[in-house]
Design a protein around this motif. Sequence first.
Motif: not given
Length: 335
Positions: A307-311
């Motif tokens: 989630x952190x990377x896609x955001x």
Amino acid sequence: MPKIDDVAKKAGVSVTTVSRILNNRGYISNTTREKVYQVMEELNYQPNELARSLFRKKSNLIGLIIPEIAHPFFSELTQHIEYYAFQNDYKLLLCNSQNDRTKEKQYIDMLKKNQVDGIIMGSMLLETDDYLQLKLPLLSFDRSIAEHVPLVTSDNKAGGGMVAKLLLDKGCRKLAFIYGGIKGYNGDLLNNKSIFSGLRYEGFSAECKERNIEIMNFYLEINDYTDIDNGVELLMDFLQENKDVDGIFATSDVISAYVIQACLKMNRKIPDDIKIIGYDDVALASLIMPRLTSVKQPIEEMAKLSVEIIIQQINGEEVKKDYMLGVSLVERGTT
């Protein structure tokens, strides 16, 4: 149903002012903002999310495509991804491809039409260009799309090596590698470099080769997770033909549960007659009897990182291309 014009009229402001408040754009005094919020509450006004997303050029939606929601690993993964997405003000559009190419293609088209901000791919049955043509932030999970697309995975090779070492240290000398459960991949799974679970076999076989131990491979295809009897019968046939197998590495906890049922029906004592190790360490591993020894993937940590990377990509930030997290071996009653 009240419209934005009704809110503006009752609040005594322009439609533009209401729109700015809804999208948090530009300076609006606290007095005006509170007045508009009060009117929206009185009128029970519900903003049009699609209109807002078009205005902001951002939907705050993340697409997640997985191969099988019934599989406990993907169920737990989805739960954690949804939680961390929600904590960051994103909603999740879940797509269950069921390992069907046509279905996956239709889901990709749907996500594009719904203007998701990014997609986390856990199921990849199409050609690479089908994903790259989306021109959206992408992240792949445990399956490689392309070198420039960020990948989150765990150390599958190390996990396989841990399994072989424990079984051999426990005295097992006739080992079986039981894999599968993924429709459409069959025997190619062991050599498919885009599916990183194949590295589990690489780590497992390398440790066995070093100790001059041969491995038997058995592919178990599970088309329907509710059809337990069929999978158990196939495993019983395999164990009947190979009575000297005393150690099994199953590439998921689900397959391990099938193996345990087969052994119980054949009166093969676990762990005295045969030792079993699974992979993932989902909740199922602690619920079945005997409790399952399993390689623990850090599922929640992997979900949070995804989630952190896609955001970060959605926000235009630079990200690394490979993220590999460590695994550990949790020993329980099957060894």
